[in-house]
Design a protein around this motif. Structure first.
Motif, PDB file in Angstrom:
ATOM      1  N   TYR A   1       0.835  -1.208   0.000  1.00  0.00           N
ATOM      2  CA  TYR A   1       0.000   0.000   0.000  1.00  0.00           C
ATOM      3  C   TYR A   1       0.868   1.256   0.000  1.00  0.00           C
ATOM      4  O   TYR A   1       0.619   2.193  -0.760  1.00  0.00           O
ATOM      5  CB  TYR A   1      -0.937  -0.017   1.216  1.00  0.00           C
ATOM      6  CG  TYR A   1      -1.836   1.189   1.272  1.00  0.00           C
ATOM      7  CD1 TYR A   1      -2.994   1.243   0.498  1.00  0.00           C
ATOM      8  CD2 TYR A   1      -1.530   2.275   2.077  1.00  0.00           C
ATOM      9  CE1 TYR A   1      -3.824   2.356   0.534  1.00  0.00           C
ATOM     10  CE2 TYR A   1      -2.353   3.391   2.116  1.00  0.00           C
ATOM     11  CZ  TYR A   1      -3.495   3.430   1.347  1.00  0.00           C
ATOM     12  OH  TYR A   1      -4.307   4.529   1.380  1.00  0.00           O
ATOM     13  N   GLU A   2       1.902   1.284   0.843  1.00  0.00           N
ATOM     14  CA  GLU A   2       2.784   2.448   0.933  1.00  0.00           C
ATOM     15  C   GLU A   2       3.451   2.733  -0.415  1.00  0.00           C
ATOM     16  O   GLU A   2       3.558   3.887  -0.839  1.00  0.00           O
ATOM     17  CB  GLU A   2       3.844   2.204   2.012  1.00  0.00           C
ATOM     18  CG  GLU A   2       4.824   3.348   2.167  1.00  0.00           C
ATOM     19  CD  GLU A   2       5.969   3.042   3.119  1.00  0.00           C
ATOM     20  OE1 GLU A   2       6.569   4.002   3.604  1.00  0.00           O
ATOM     21  OE2 GLU A   2       6.273   1.844   3.353  1.00  0.00           O
ATOM     22  N   MET A   3       3.866   1.682  -1.105  1.00  0.00           N
ATOM     23  CA  MET A   3       4.511   1.843  -2.411  1.00  0.00           C
ATOM     24  C   MET A   3       3.514   2.318  -3.471  1.00  0.00           C
ATOM     25  O   MET A   3       3.847   3.156  -4.305  1.00  0.00           O
ATOM     26  CB  MET A   3       5.138   0.522  -2.858  1.00  0.00           C
ATOM     27  CG  MET A   3       6.299   0.075  -2.022  1.00  0.00           C
ATOM     28  SD  MET A   3       6.768  -1.592  -2.553  1.00  0.00           S
ATOM     29  CE  MET A   3       7.840  -2.078  -1.217  1.00  0.00           C
ATOM     30  N   VAL A   4       2.311   1.772  -3.432  1.00  0.00           N
ATOM     31  CA  VAL A   4       1.271   2.178  -4.377  1.00  0.00           C
ATOM     32  C   VAL A   4       0.949   3.656  -4.182  1.00  0.00           C
ATOM     33  O   VAL A   4       0.857   4.421  -5.152  1.00  0.00           O
ATOM     34  CB  VAL A   4       0.005   1.299  -4.207  1.00  0.00           C
ATOM     35  CG1 VAL A   4      -1.166   1.876  -4.990  1.00  0.00           C
ATOM     36  CG2 VAL A   4       0.283  -0.127  -4.650  1.00  0.00           C
ATOM     37  N   GLU A   5       0.798   4.059  -2.923  1.00  0.00           N
ATOM     38  CA  GLU A   5       0.519   5.465  -2.612  1.00  0.00           C
ATOM     39  C   GLU A   5       1.641   6.368  -3.130  1.00  0.00           C
ATOM     40  O   GLU A   5       1.391   7.414  -3.734  1.00  0.00           O
ATOM     41  CB  GLU A   5       0.368   5.628  -1.095  1.00  0.00           C
ATOM     42  CG  GLU A   5      -0.752   6.522  -0.713  1.00  0.00           C
ATOM     43  CD  GLU A   5      -0.938   6.565   0.786  1.00  0.00           C
ATOM     44  OE1 GLU A   5      -2.023   6.991   1.178  1.00  0.00           O
ATOM     45  OE2 GLU A   5      -0.037   6.211   1.569  1.00  0.00           O
TER      46      GLU A   5
ATOM     47  N   GLU B   1      -2.847  -7.707   3.115  1.00  0.00           N
ATOM     48  CA  GLU B   1      -2.170  -8.991   2.917  1.00  0.00           C
ATOM     49  C   GLU B   1      -2.155  -9.433   1.450  1.00  0.00           C
ATOM     50  O   GLU B   1      -1.370 -10.287   1.059  1.00  0.00           O
ATOM     51  CB  GLU B   1      -2.795 -10.083   3.797  1.00  0.00           C
ATOM     52  CG  GLU B   1      -4.184 -10.529   3.384  1.00  0.00           C
ATOM     53  CD  GLU B   1      -5.351  -9.608   3.784  1.00  0.00           C
ATOM     54  OE1 GLU B   1      -6.494  -9.959   3.474  1.00  0.00           O
ATOM     55  OE2 GLU B   1      -5.116  -8.545   4.404  1.00  0.00           O
ATOM     56  N   THR B   2      -3.005  -8.826   0.622  1.00  0.00           N
ATOM     57  CA  THR B   2      -3.044  -9.205  -0.791  1.00  0.00           C
ATOM     58  C   THR B   2      -1.840  -8.672  -1.577  1.00  0.00           C
ATOM     59  O   THR B   2      -1.686  -9.000  -2.754  1.00  0.00           O
ATOM     60  CB  THR B   2      -4.348  -8.743  -1.481  1.00  0.00           C
ATOM     61  OG1 THR B   2      -4.420  -7.322  -1.432  1.00  0.00           O
ATOM     62  CG2 THR B   2      -5.570  -9.368  -0.818  1.00  0.00           C
ATOM     63  N   SER B   3      -0.973  -7.896  -0.935  1.00  0.00           N
ATOM     64  CA  SER B   3       0.210  -7.373  -1.629  1.00  0.00           C
ATOM     65  C   SER B   3       1.138  -8.503  -2.090  1.00  0.00           C
ATOM     66  O   SER B   3       1.928  -8.308  -3.010  1.00  0.00           O
ATOM     67  CB  SER B   3       0.980  -6.379  -0.758  1.00  0.00           C
ATOM     68  OG  SER B   3       1.587  -7.040   0.330  1.00  0.00           O
TER      69      SER B   3
END
Length: 165
Positions: free
Chosen positions: A14-18, A60-62
């Motif tokens: 999530y952090e990377m996507v953001e 967790e789906t990352s």
């Protein structure tokens, strides 16, 4: 993390996507590496807002969505992952992409082979599949070299399954 001789294949969190949505320099700060100016492709960029929403709900789906870093240059050069996790029969479909400067160097075969191996070691995965346009000969060659075999050809698509020994 999944690692090959030349590549790091890491979960796209999530952090990377953001950070990706904020811009290349922001993602470079988060990753601690360079990001190719060609990444993400326009096709992959369209999927990133949906990834953000999914990861917000289910972090967790990352593990099913990954980015690929070339070790020697410490540069993000592509992505690979599953189109969702395994279905109720344990089948996952993989997809992947590389920036043009990283093509024809064996990276795609290396990353597809290693991710497939990693997937088949998981107890919740029984089969790995892939598809590509029948005009995408380079992708078809990658799948063949990675141990996949052609299952079907419908309309303009090739459908592939991993050869089980």
């Amino acid at each position: 993390m999944v690692e090959t001789q030349r590549l790091l294949i890491i979960s796209f969190t999530y952090e990377m996507v953001e950070a990706t949505l904020k811009g290349r320099s922001e993602l470079e700060k988060v990753l601690g590496c360079k990001v190719s100016e060609e990444w993400p492709s326009s096709t992959y960029a369209k999927r990133i807002p949906q990834k953000k929403e999914k990861l917000k709900q289910q972090p967790e789906t990352s593990i099913w969505s990954r980015i690929v870093i070339e070790k020697e240059s410490n540069t993000l050069i592509g992505e690979i992952g599953c189109k969702g996790g395994p279905n109720d029969k344990g089948v996952v479909e993989i997809g992947y992409g590389l920036v043009s400067k990283a093509r024809n160097k064996g990276y795609a075969t290396e990353m597809v082979s290693k991710l497939t191996e990693w997937l088949l070691e998981r107890p919740d995965v029984n089969k790995v599949t892939a598809e590509c346009l029948d005009t995408n000969i380079p992708s078809a060659r990658v799948l063949e070299k990675s141990g996949f075999h052609l299952i079907d050809h419908k309309d303009d698509m090739f459908f592939w399954g991993y050869k089980e020994n």
